[in-house]
Write a protein that holds these residues in place. Structure first.
Motif, PDB file in Angstrom:
ATOM      1  N   ALA A  96      52.031  62.933   8.817  1.00 37.79           N
ATOM      2  CA  ALA A  96      51.487  64.320   9.293  1.00 37.79           C
ATOM      3  C   ALA A  96      51.404  64.223  11.009  1.00 37.79           C
ATOM      4  CB  ALA A  96      50.243  64.707   8.776  1.00 37.79           C
ATOM      5  N   ILE A  97      51.467  65.342  11.445  1.00 35.48           N
ATOM      6  CA  ILE A  97      51.080  65.773  12.866  1.00 35.48           C
ATOM      7  C   ILE A  97      49.985  66.379  13.042  1.00 35.48           C
ATOM      8  CG2 ILE A  97      52.062  66.372  15.099  1.00 35.48           C
ATOM      9  CD1 ILE A  97      54.750  65.887  14.172  1.00 35.48           C
ATOM     10  N   ILE A  98      48.935  65.533  13.992  1.00 32.86           N
ATOM     11  CA  ILE A  98      47.793  66.536  14.225  1.00 32.86           C
ATOM     12  C   ILE A  98      48.249  67.137  15.606  1.00 32.86           C
ATOM     13  CG2 ILE A  98      45.309  66.196  14.804  1.00 32.86           C
ATOM     14  CD1 ILE A  98      45.117  63.963  12.689  1.00 32.86           C
ATOM     15  N   GLY A  99      47.705  68.394  15.884  1.00 32.53           N
ATOM     16  CA  GLY A  99      48.131  68.850  17.186  1.00 32.53           C
ATOM     17  C   GLY A  99      49.169  69.850  17.251  1.00 32.53           C
ATOM     18  N   PRO A 100      49.633  70.346  18.149  1.00 30.99           N
ATOM     19  CA  PRO A 100      49.055  70.092  19.493  1.00 30.99           C
ATOM     20  C   PRO A 100      47.807  71.000  19.715  1.00 30.99           C
ATOM     21  CG  PRO A 100      50.939  71.417  19.667  1.00 30.99           C
ATOM     22  CD  PRO A 100      51.017  71.212  18.224  1.00 30.99           C
ATOM     23  N   GLN A 101      47.272  71.163  20.961  1.00 32.99           N
ATOM     24  CA  GLN A 101      46.140  71.967  21.382  1.00 32.99           C
ATOM     25  C   GLN A 101      46.781  73.220  21.906  1.00 32.99           C
ATOM     26  OE1 GLN A 101      45.013  69.094  23.797  1.00 32.99           O
ATOM     27  NE2 GLN A 101      44.828  70.326  25.910  1.00 32.99           N
ATOM     28  N   SER A 102      48.119  73.144  22.744  1.00 30.04           N
ATOM     29  CA  SER A 102      48.762  74.156  23.264  1.00 30.04           C
ATOM     30  C   SER A 102      49.419  75.181  22.115  1.00 30.04           C
ATOM     31  CB  SER A 102      49.562  73.648  24.241  1.00 30.04           C
ATOM     32  OG  SER A 102      50.511  74.942  24.902  1.00 30.04           O
ATOM     33  N   SER A 103      49.148  76.411  22.192  1.00 29.77           N
ATOM     34  CA  SER A 103      49.964  77.242  21.090  1.00 29.77           C
ATOM     35  C   SER A 103      51.449  77.189  21.525  1.00 29.77           C
ATOM     36  CB  SER A 103      49.230  78.768  21.153  1.00 29.77           C
ATOM     37  OG  SER A 103      48.130  78.657  20.927  1.00 29.77           O
ATOM     38  N   SER A 104      51.667  77.191  22.734  1.00 31.87           N
ATOM     39  CA  SER A 104      53.458  77.226  23.189  1.00 31.87           C
ATOM     40  C   SER A 104      53.955  75.940  22.499  1.00 31.87           C
ATOM     41  CB  SER A 104      53.529  77.408  24.723  1.00 31.87           C
ATOM     42  OG  SER A 104      52.927  78.482  24.814  1.00 31.87           O
ATOM     43  N   ILE A 105      53.256  74.736  22.765  1.00 31.84           N
ATOM     44  CA  ILE A 105      53.841  73.724  22.384  1.00 31.84           C
ATOM     45  C   ILE A 105      53.764  73.363  20.874  1.00 31.84           C
ATOM     46  CG2 ILE A 105      53.777  70.908  22.228  1.00 31.84           C
ATOM     47  CD1 ILE A 105      52.215  71.262  25.200  1.00 31.84           C
ATOM     48  N   ALA A 106      52.957  74.166  20.177  1.00 24.79           N
ATOM     49  CA  ALA A 106      52.781  74.383  18.664  1.00 24.79           C
ATOM     50  C   ALA A 106      53.904  75.118  18.206  1.00 24.79           C
ATOM     51  CB  ALA A 106      51.473  74.942  18.004  1.00 24.79           C
ATOM     52  N   ALA A 124      43.399  72.940  17.488  1.00 24.08           N
ATOM     53  CA  ALA A 124      43.103  73.933  18.770  1.00 24.08           C
ATOM     54  C   ALA A 124      44.122  74.809  19.163  1.00 24.08           C
ATOM     55  CB  ALA A 124      42.984  72.998  20.091  1.00 24.08           C
ATOM     56  N   ALA A 125      45.331  75.048  18.562  1.00 24.73           N
ATOM     57  CA  ALA A 125      46.171  76.153  18.605  1.00 24.73           C
ATOM     58  C   ALA A 125      45.930  77.369  17.963  1.00 24.73           C
ATOM     59  CB  ALA A 125      47.697  75.622  18.161  1.00 24.73           C
ATOM     60  N   THR A 126      45.515  78.345  18.552  1.00 17.82           N
ATOM     61  CA  THR A 126      44.860  79.666  18.135  1.00 17.82           C
ATOM     62  C   THR A 126      45.865  81.043  18.118  1.00 17.82           C
ATOM     63  OG1 THR A 126      43.806  80.138  20.033  1.00 17.82           O
ATOM     64  CG2 THR A 126      42.490  78.814  18.741  1.00 17.82           C
ATOM     65  N   ASP A 127      47.072  80.626  18.447  1.00 17.56           N
ATOM     66  CA  ASP A 127      47.706  81.820  18.517  1.00 17.56           C
ATOM     67  C   ASP A 127      47.976  82.333  17.013  1.00 17.56           C
ATOM     68  OD1 ASP A 127      49.999  83.622  18.492  1.00 17.56           O
ATOM     69  OD2 ASP A 127      51.498  82.253  19.457  1.00 17.56           O
ATOM     70  N   PRO A 128      47.594  83.752  16.866  1.00 20.28           N
ATOM     71  CA  PRO A 128      47.913  84.293  15.539  1.00 20.28           C
ATOM     72  C   PRO A 128      49.235  84.260  14.709  1.00 20.28           C
ATOM     73  CG  PRO A 128      46.703  85.685  17.021  1.00 20.28           C
ATOM     74  CD  PRO A 128      47.304  84.480  18.032  1.00 20.28           C
ATOM     75  N   THR A 129      50.215  84.451  15.773  1.00 19.55           N
ATOM     76  CA  THR A 129      51.787  84.300  15.115  1.00 19.55           C
ATOM     77  C   THR A 129      52.027  82.858  14.347  1.00 19.55           C
ATOM     78  OG1 THR A 129      52.673  83.549  17.378  1.00 19.55           O
ATOM     79  CG2 THR A 129      52.487  86.046  16.751  1.00 19.55           C
ATOM     80  N   LEU A 130      51.283  81.864  14.654  1.00 19.68           N
ATOM     81  CA  LEU A 130      51.489  80.659  13.982  1.00 19.68           C
ATOM     82  C   LEU A 130      51.210  80.611  12.555  1.00 19.68           C
ATOM     83  CD1 LEU A 130      50.171  78.203  16.845  1.00 19.68           C
ATOM     84  CD2 LEU A 130      52.672  78.305  15.902  1.00 19.68           C
ATOM     85  N   SER A 131      50.516  81.602  12.050  1.00 23.04           N
ATOM     86  CA  SER A 131      50.290  81.646  10.627  1.00 23.04           C
ATOM     87  C   SER A 131      51.385  82.444  10.049  1.00 23.04           C
ATOM     88  CB  SER A 131      48.899  82.311  10.408  1.00 23.04           C
ATOM     89  OG  SER A 131      47.977  82.086  11.140  1.00 23.04           O
ATOM     90  N   TYR A 173      50.200  81.987  23.724  1.00 21.66           N
ATOM     91  CA  TYR A 173      48.992  81.890  23.551  1.00 21.66           C
ATOM     92  C   TYR A 173      48.309  83.166  24.009  1.00 21.66           C
ATOM     93  CZ  TYR A 173      43.981  80.960  24.998  1.00 21.66           C
ATOM     94  OH  TYR A 173      42.703  80.916  25.186  1.00 21.66           O
ATOM     95  N   GLY A 174      48.300  83.606  25.296  1.00 13.97           N
ATOM     96  CA  GLY A 174      47.829  84.627  25.903  1.00 13.97           C
ATOM     97  C   GLY A 174      48.468  85.869  25.430  1.00 13.97           C
ATOM     98  N   ARG A 175      49.819  86.213  25.394  1.00 15.04           N
ATOM     99  CA  ARG A 175      50.513  87.409  25.120  1.00 15.04           C
ATOM    100  C   ARG A 175      49.857  87.694  23.606  1.00 15.04           C
ATOM    101  NH1 ARG A 175      54.663  85.104  27.746  1.00 15.04           N
ATOM    102  NH2 ARG A 175      55.533  84.156  25.666  1.00 15.04           N
ATOM    103  N   ASN A 176      50.100  86.832  22.578  1.00 18.20           N
ATOM    104  CA  ASN A 176      49.893  86.994  21.314  1.00 18.20           C
ATOM    105  C   ASN A 176      48.462  87.197  21.088  1.00 18.20           C
ATOM    106  OD1 ASN A 176      52.483  86.956  20.588  1.00 18.20           O
ATOM    107  ND2 ASN A 176      52.388  84.615  20.218  1.00 18.20           N
ATOM    108  N   GLY A 177      47.577  86.719  21.838  1.00 17.63           N
ATOM    109  CA  GLY A 177      45.912  87.017  21.878  1.00 17.63           C
ATOM    110  C   GLY A 177      45.766  88.281  22.447  1.00 17.63           C
ATOM    111  N   MET A 178      46.355  88.700  23.277  1.00 15.81           N
ATOM    112  CA  MET A 178      46.187  89.958  23.946  1.00 15.81           C
ATOM    113  C   MET A 178      46.611  91.063  22.717  1.00 15.81           C
ATOM    114  SD  MET A 178      44.375  90.255  26.381  1.00 15.81           S
ATOM    115  CE  MET A 178      43.278  88.811  25.439  1.00 15.81           C
TER     116      MET A 178
END
Length: 909
Positions: A96-106, A124-131, A173-178
């Motif tokens: 398994a891979i833990i991380g990353p913290q950056s949504s763009s890298i995720a 730490a990656a909180t971008d909603p589109t990752l779901s 991270y920023g665009r999708n959060g907004m």
């Protein structure tokens, strides 16, 4: 025979040996971690994950002797370097891979994880589109920004702000959060009015210029959603631009608390940039596990083993290692076989570095084990929802005051805003209503605790373009003078008075709308606001449904409604007007009552009162004079009998009520003008085929046509009070109209000078006049508050009197359906009472008189000539005749005779 026995035995030994090898747990399992080591989130996360691995390996209850090995790769805040680090980690056959913290890298690593079927779990990656279903192998133990933006939208909505400016980093991270924030604000009737996107490495000078330009926009509520920044450059620049002062509002997402919590020790001087900022921090419930870990962290800080403070992402990183360990433990118990194979897609790359990558054949099974884990860690319950996010997102709401971070409340996705921790509200699964939302007192920029307006008109912004109707009639309400181009009127004075109560400067200019030859169409004027030709409209604009769909109105400053005006025909008063207060029935009953009282009083008083005795003619005159004289209280005769006095008391009471009612009705008939017309109200007007007038530009036309379905051919437009008068006087037969439908304020002014017209029926629409502004304009709400204050202080009424009450306030005449006649039904109770008491008094009198007559007959001596042989009919007639003679006698003489018979005088010899 010996060979036959030896072969099965050898096969059995081989199976047992091979099976034990397959079931044997591996000595070491590798897991990977890709993140930026030297970062606000990475520094505590790196230490926390190492501590977690150590705790897992020292716990005999998990992995059963298999060692967990953590292989780390540094992403160095770069998608490119993050991908290289991910490939380097995946070459080591990690489960398994833990991380990353950056949504763009995720986003990038998730694609790699999908291809190699290696579960990826981020803290730490909180971008909603990752779901999205696009990334089935991506899970996260932190909250998605869909929760955080719902919390932020609830905060903004709690304080009633409708427009915000957002500052965000221009990446996934920023665009999708907004985008998530925009959706949540739209649900609550708010919106993002301006966006300030920032590159990952932004230039201070460029951002200063961008932020300075935002001051030219009305909203003063800022939401900052960027990567953690220990220098707080955004707030430092805002302070230099005087934007951390009174009137501004600053919200920050959880990056701010992650940064502040990571300071070790806390750099108090940095907080000077953050006075009044309100932020969110992921909520971590209090527990013994958490307290013990925080205590361990502090000890490591003292020993110099840790260079960073512990933020929430460090706690999530610790729990993420344990989540992976629990899933691997279950995976080894149920499967026991970890197998990797070469990918067909990478077959041509064997000679390259990518040839070392292998597909984890059991990746799907391990992913399922991860989705099913359920344990309590440092951050609380770790359990995944269907979108592979940790359940029950909740946040602390913090406020920075001086050098202190104060908690002012909490937010959770099931209880909303509250001053109680979410775990205390766990049973309340239904989200509270807005009225139940609570927060403690917040100190805003500038040190104030009063809620800022959150919006204002900047000094160097263009003045508001306020359209006004250029009226040609009823100009007292609003118009532009042709000579001086000055705008004046009742509506203008109300607007200026309300504007003085708005606590900020509102530069504006009035722009007349209309050709000056006829009144403009108000629907077109309001549409200009929706089309951004005008910022608002000031005038006599009625608040009606179709207009409220495209603009926002203030609180009504004048009540209005549609009424009907028609000609008045005065009813001439005749010589017999004094008979009109009573109906014929009432007159007959009243006359009969006078006669009844005359007869009854004569009967009751005849035996005891000399005024009611004498010749028959005199008695008849006395009887009726007494009865009718009670009406004027001029009767000279007094009642002496008890029964007579009782009857008179009731009669005089009845007479007092009747005369008072008669006087009031006659006064009304003589003083109130009676109006007559075939039109009684809107229903009778619609039912007829008569033409109907309306004012040019008024909403009355569309209301009559579209709501009441009056044919357009019957509607006649009229442009002035003079046209009103002419059309009404001509009437339908002369080419005029039968009635005019217009708003009440115009009708009041018209009737003030016209006495031959009146209002018929009731006001059949209830409306009001208000000032119109563009949708979601904060000025509409502020002016509404000001108008309410004008009303409460009486200023609104004074403005009205200054314009319309110089010669007395205008009134309006309403048609009376019938004369104010008094009917018997209103007084039958009184007549019944009077008649009943009179009848009872008469019966008591007759019974008492019969008793006296019987006594008189017993004691009267038998006269000579009385013969017992007289017939019964003759005898009965004689008794009746004697009874009437007895009644005619004075009662005093009868009583004297009885006394003499009871006490006879002795004879003198």
């Amino acid at each position: 025979m010996r060979h036959v026995v030896a072969l099965p035995l050898a096969l059995w030994v081989w199976v047992i040996f091979h099976g034990s090898v397959l079931c044997q747990r591996p000595a070491v399992v590798n897991i990977g971690a890709v993140f930026t080591f030297d970062s606000v989130i990475g520094r505590p996360a790196k230490v926390a994950m190492k501590v977690a691995v150590s705790d897992v390996n020292s716990d005999p209850r998990i992995l059963n002797g298999t060692e967990l090995n953590l292989i780390m790769g540094d992403a160095k805040c770069s998608v490119f370097m993050g991908c290289i680090a991910a490939f380097q980690v995946l070459e080591r056959q990690v489960l398994a891979i833990i991380g990353p913290q950056s949504s763009s890298i995720a986003h990038m690593i998730s694609q790699i994880a999908n291809g190699l079927q290696v579960p990826q779990i981020s803290y730490a990656a909180t971008d909603p589109t990752l779901s999205a279903l696009q990334f089935p192998f991506f899970l996260r133990t932190t909250h998605s920004d869909s929760y955080q933006m719902a919390a932020m939208a609830d905060l903004i909505d709690y304080y009633g702000w409708k427009e915000v400016i957002v500052i965000f980093v221009d990446d996934d991270y920023g665009r999708n959060g907004m985008a998530a924030l925009d959706d949540e604000l739209e649900k609550r009737g708010s919106k993002i009015s301006y966006k300030l996107p920032l590159p990952t490495e932004f230039n201070v000078r460029d951002f200063t210029e961008m932020l300075n330009k935002s001051k030219l926009i009305g909203p003063r509520v800022y939401v900052v959603h960027v990567n953690p920044d220990p220098s707080f450059r955004i707030f430092s620049i805002a302070q230099k631009l005087q934007m951390m002062t009174r009137g501004y509002v600053w919200f920050a997402t959880d990056w701010l608390c992650a940064t502040l919590d990571s300071f070790s020790p806390m750099n108090q001087t940095s907080l000077r940039f953050l006075q009044g900022v309100v932020g969110l921090r992921q909520h971590i419930p209090q527990s013994r596990k958490k307290d013990a870990f925080v205590s361990q962290w502090r000890k490591m800080q003292k020993k110099g083993l840790v260079s960073s403070g512990l933020n929430t992402y460090g706690l999530y990183a610790y729990d993420t290692v344990w989540a992976v360990a629990y899933a691997i433990d279950k995976f080894l118990k149920e499967n026991g076989n970890m197998s990797f194979s070469e990918s067909d897609k990478l077959h041509d790359m064997r000679a390259t570095q990518f040839g070392k990558l292998e597909v984890f054949e059991n990746g799907n099974f391990l992913r399922e084990q991860l989705l099913q884990i359920n344990f309590t860690g440092l951050t609380g319950r770790i359990q995944f929802d269907p979108e592979r996010n940790v359940m029950n997102g909740s946040y602390d709401v913090i406020n920075i005051v001086h050098t202190e971070i104060r908690g002012v409340g909490y937010w959770s996705n099931y209880s909303g805003l509250s001053v109680l921790p979410p775990e205390d509200l766990k049973g309340e699964q239904n989200r509270n209503s807005l009225l139940d939302q609570k927060l403690r007192i917040v100190t805003w920029p500038g040190g104030i605790t009063e809620k800022p307006r959150g919006w204002e008109i900047a000094a160097n912004e263009r003045p508001l373009r306020l359209g006004i109707p250029k009226r040609t009639s009823f100009v007292d309400f609003v118009t532009e003078l042709n000579t001086s181009h000055k705008v004046q009127g009742y509506c203008i004075d109300v607007f200026n008075a309300a504007l003085k109560l708005v606590p900020y400067n509102v530069p504006h200019t009035f722009i007349p709308f209309g050709d000056g030859r006829s009144n403009p169409h108000y629907d077109e004027l309001v549409q200009k606001v929706a089309d951004d030709v005008f910022d608002g409209v000031v005038g006599d604009v009625a608040i009606v449904t179709n207009r409220t769909r495209i603009v926002d109105f203030t609180q009504p400053y004048a009540a209005t409604g549609l009424v009907i005006v028609a000609p008045v025909h005065n009813t001439k008063l005749s010589a017999w007007v004094f008979l009109k207060p009573f109906t014929v029935e009432m007159w007959c009953v009243t006359a009969a009552a006078f006669v009844m009282i005359a007869v009854v009083i004569w009967i009751l008083e005849h035996r005891v009162n000399d005024d009611f005795r004498g010749p028959p003619k005199r008695q008849l005159i006395t009887m009726f004079l007494f009865s009718f004289s009670t009406l004027f209280k001029t009767n000279q005769e007094d009642t002496r009998s008890t029964l007579g006095r009782i009857v008179m008391v009731v009669w005089l009471f009845l007479l007092m009520v009747i005369t008072s009612s008669y006087t009031a009705s006659l006064t009304s008939i003589l003083t109130v003008q009676q109006l007559s017309s075939p039109i009684t109200g809107i229903d009778s007007l619609i039912a007829s085929d008569l033409p109907i007038g309306y004012q040019v530009g008024s909403f009355a036309f569309s209301y009559l046509r579209d709501s009441l379905y009056v044919h357009q051919s019957r509607l006649v437009s009229l442009g002035s009070p003079e046209a009103y008068e002419m059309a009404l006087r001509k009437g339908p037969k002369g080419g005029g109209v039968a009635a005019i439908v217009d708003e009440l304020p115009y009708v009041e002014l018209f009737l003030e000078k016209q006495k031959d017209f009146g209002v018929f029926g009731q006001t059949f629409t209830k409306s009001g006049w208000g000032f119109a502004f563009q949708k979601d304009s904060p000025l509409a709400a502020d002016l509404s508050t000001a108008i309410l204050r004008l009303s409460e202080t009486g200023t609104l009424q004074k403005i009205h009197e200054n314009w319309f009450c110089k010669m007395g306030c205008p009134g309006w005449r309403r048609r009376k359906s019938e004369p104010n006649q008094l009917h018997m039904i209103s007084f039958w109770g009184l007549y019944l009472l009077c008649g009943s008491i009179t009848l009872i008094a008469l019966l008591v009198f007759l019974l008492r008189t019969i008793r006296q007559f019987a006594r008189y007959k017993r004691k009267k001596p038998i006269q000579i000539g009385d013969s017992p042989s007289v017939s019964s009919n003759t005898r009965c007639s004689q008794v009746i005749y004697n009874f009437f003679d007895f009644i005619d006698e004075k009662e005093e003489a009868i009583k004297k005779m009885f006394k003499q018979q009871e006490n006879p005088q002795p004879q003198v010899s």
